[in-house]
Design a protein around this motif. Sequence first.
Motif, short mmCIF file in Angstrom:
data_model
loop_
_atom_site.label_atom_id
_atom_site.label_comp_id
_atom_site.label_asym_id
_atom_site.label_seq_id
_atom_site.Cartn_x
_atom_site.Cartn_y
_atom_site.Cartn_z
N ASP A 1 -3.60 4.93 2.03
CA ASP A 1 -4.24 5.47 3.23
C ASP A 1 -4.63 6.94 3.04
O ASP A 1 -5.00 7.61 4.00
N ARG B 1 1.47 5.08 1.43
CA ARG B 1 1.23 6.06 2.50
C ARG B 1 1.22 7.43 1.84
O ARG B 1 2.10 7.75 1.05
N HIS C 1 -12.06 8.97 1.10
CA HIS C 1 -10.87 8.13 0.94
C HIS C 1 -10.86 7.62 -0.50
O HIS C 1 -11.63 6.73 -0.84
N TYR D 1 0.83 -1.20 0.00
CA TYR D 1 0.00 0.00 0.00
C TYR D 1 0.87 1.25 0.00
O TYR D 1 2.06 1.21 0.28
#
Length: 185
Positions: free
Chosen positions: A124, A47, A117, A45
Amino acid sequence: MSEPLGADPLEEVELASELVFDGRLLKVRRDRVRLPDGAEGGREYIRHPGAVAIVAQLPDGALVFERQFRYPLRRAFLEIPAGKLDAGEEPLACARRELREEAGYEASDWYYLGVMHPCIGYSDERIELFLARGLTQVGNALDEGEFLELLSLSPAEAEAAVHDGRITDGKTISALFRALPLLRG
């Protein structure tokens, strides 16, 4: 081992985390996690520091839009003013800064619309959404290497542009959706 009260039965627990890429804006991580059934799995993922997006309403009721080239998709997009949070910066302060820098406006009235989001499967990132009214033009101050065109659309034109595919940017669609009840009075 029993679960504590209130624990989410779908939660994945980090077992190990590795920084794969450390860029100016993005950081890519690879984690090993414990899955809800007790097995182990892997997660990659991005950041992201977070961002803001602003639905800015001009005194005549029109909304401020930007047309900006977005390199990953190799084309220009129609979107609302937005930008990333600097380290330790409060979202409203960032929204004020971005509206001034990109669009050249200051606003007397600010309304928090919520958060969205944009890429929950691999990032994130969160984008704090605002409505700005009582605009005064003060002149923009674009970042070095930032190029955009400013234009305005009525709320009805903006909504139509979402439905006909001229606006596909997720933050813009989300912010417009959240702002429309206020824009309609």
